[in-house]
Design a protein around this motif. Structure first.
Motif, PDB file in Angstrom:
ATOM      1  N   ASN A   1      26.547  30.146-105.590  1.00 53.19           N
ATOM      2  CA  ASN A   1      25.242  30.804-105.443  1.00 53.19           C
ATOM      3  C   ASN A   1      25.497  32.267-105.085  1.00 53.19           C
TER       4      ASN A   1
ATOM      5  N   GLU B   1      24.880  24.288-104.778  1.00 59.50           N
ATOM      6  CA  GLU B   1      24.954  23.335-103.659  1.00 59.50           C
ATOM      7  C   GLU B   1      23.737  22.415-103.642  1.00 59.50           C
TER       8      GLU B   1
ATOM      9  N   CYS C   1      28.191  26.273 -94.519  1.00 59.09           N
ATOM     10  CA  CYS C   1      26.767  26.563 -94.755  1.00 59.09           C
ATOM     11  C   CYS C   1      26.347  26.021 -96.126  1.00 59.09           C
ATOM     12  N   ALA C   2      25.365  25.146 -96.132  1.00 55.67           N
ATOM     13  CA  ALA C   2      24.913  24.529 -97.381  1.00 55.67           C
ATOM     14  C   ALA C   2      23.665  25.215 -97.911  1.00 55.67           C
ATOM     15  N   MET C   3      23.712  25.572 -99.203  1.00 52.53           N
ATOM     16  CA  MET C   3      22.545  26.063 -99.942  1.00 52.53           C
ATOM     17  C   MET C   3      22.086  27.436 -99.451  1.00 52.53           C
ATOM     18  N   ASP C   4      23.053  28.332 -99.328  1.00 58.73           N
ATOM     19  CA  ASP C   4      22.824  29.683 -98.812  1.00 58.73           C
ATOM     20  C   ASP C   4      21.707  30.434 -99.565  1.00 58.73           C
TER      21      ASP C   4
ATOM     22  N   GLN D   1      26.536  33.187-101.416  1.00 65.05           N
ATOM     23  CA  GLN D   1      27.906  32.787-101.079  1.00 65.05           C
ATOM     24  C   GLN D   1      28.929  33.704-101.747  1.00 65.05           C
TER      25      GLN D   1
ATOM     26  N   THR E   1      30.517  33.571 -97.417  1.00 66.33           N
ATOM     27  CA  THR E   1      29.695  33.051 -96.320  1.00 66.33           C
ATOM     28  C   THR E   1      30.460  31.911 -95.659  1.00 66.33           C
TER      29      THR E   1
HETATM   30 CA    CA Z   1      27.548  27.483 -99.184  1.00 65.84          CA
END
Ligand code: CA
Ligand code: CA
Ligand code: CA
Ligand code: ZN
Length: 355
Positions: free
Chosen positions: A48, A186, A243-246, A51, A239
């Motif tokens: 993403n 993600e 951390c999921a789904m930045d 990230q 990142t």
């Molecule tokens: Ca991430």
């Protein structure tokens, strides 16, 4: 299900949400010429754009093409296409209720994020990538196959800001609230994680703790597939790894870094609330610790993932945390030896999960 703060829908868990809307095949009646090649070219996000850039100030800006700089797109191979010229292939078939289905006589799928076809391309690439990752661990060759089938995917304006995996029909749906869900790998792979569980153990998610394990696994799989791809294609990761789904999270989180959830929180079973996404972070932290222990022991993250996935075959559909932790420990002991297995036991014990 990837419930966000802004759209919390009262379903027990993604694997339990049986949406039965049946639409006619998106490609029926097409008179397009057949394309014979099974490999194409596409433009995708490098997991993403938050990230890959480290820029927490990026915003959706109403799906504007200029909101994300060109540097955050990568040109990649699209593999395992069926030669029809559409985004359908061995491991994925993408249908869209929003915009014209992407088609290319030369298998060239280059779009910017404002085009509806961009999300279609992202879904194809990342689900194929996730299945290739599982196969690279041995699933389907030295180990049992894991969801080795053509995953049906639909991209539409469903509901608010949410995505679903359903068992009947066996399909993933990606919504378009806020940042379009399929603009974040993600999110894409989180939903594929539910399909993996459902394929490994039919009916998986039939208890609150099993549902929580499902959400945890989706978050973990999204992160590990993204990190492995970053290594494979030499993409930056700027990142926090946990951390999921930045990118998707920029639409509904105000604090930085933007994460829908993290897999390194310090919650234990004493913090359970009965909500599967919240309680899933207890389990995902254990998976994260197992991963890091395997790296410290010189076994590596791929070996951790192999054991984690192989153990999931032994989970009951309505498993408890304790029973699933024991199955993971037993698999680690058989595959990786006592030192690794003890690290697995410790990772769960630190979450208050014992057996
Ligand atoms: Ca991430
Ligand atoms: Ca878009
Ligand atoms: Ca979204
Ligand atoms: Zn989910």
């Amino acid at each position: 299900m990837r419930t966000t703060r802004t759209a919390r829908i009262a379903l027990a868990g993604c694997a339990l949400a049986a949406l039965t809307v049946q639409l006619s095949p998106a490609y029926a009646g097409s008179a397009r010429p057949e394309v014979s090649a099974t490999t194409g070219t596409a433009s995708v996000f490098k997991v993403n754009p938050v990230q890959s850039s480290g820029n927490e100030s990026l915003t959706d800006d109403n799906d504007s093409a200029t909101a994300v700089p060109a540097s955050e797109y990568a040109t990649v191979q699209l593999r395992n296409l069926d030669g029809s010229g559409y985004l359908t292939g061995k491991w994925v078939s993408v249908q869209s209720a929003t915009g014209t289905p992407a088609y290319s006589a030369t298998n060239t799928f280059v779009y910017d994020r404002h085009a509806d076809q961009f999300e279609q391309v992202m879904a194809y690439f990342w689900i194929n990538q996730a299945q290739e990752y599982l196969q690279s661990l041995g699933f389907g060759s030295t180990l049992r196959p894991v969801n080795a089938q053509q995953q049906q995917v639909k991209i539409d304006q469903y509901g608010g800001d949410n995505s679903y995996q359903t068992d009947k029909p066996f399909r993933i749906r990606y919504g378009k609230g806020g940042v379009d869900d399929a603009e974040d790998a993600e999110v894409i792979v989180h939903e594929y994680g539910h399909a993996v569980h459902a394929a490994q153990v039919p009916g998986f998610g039939a208890s609150e703790e099993a549902g929580s394990i499902g959400e945890a696994w989706g978050d973990y799989l999204g992160i590990t597939v993204g990190l492995d791809a970053a290594k494979q294609y030499n993409w930056p990761v700027k990142t926090d790894l946990a951390c999921a789904m930045d990118w998707d999270a920029t639409s509904y989180t105000s604090t930085v870094p933007h994460c829908l959830r993290r897999v390194d929180t310090n919650l234990t079973v004493a913090d359970k609330t009965g909500e599967v996404h919240h309680d899933g972070t207890i389990w995902s932290r254990a998976l994260w610790d197992i991963r890091n222990s395997y790296i410290s022991l010189g076994l590596g993250s791929r070996r951790a993932d192999t054991t984690i996935v192989d153990a999931q075959f032994d989970f009951a559909p309505d498993t408890s945390f304790s029973a699933a932790a024991k199955a993971t420990y037993t698999k680690a002991l058989a595959r990786d030896g006592a030192t690794a297995a003890n690290a697995v036991r410790t990772a769960f014990a630190n979450r208050g999960i014992t057996f």
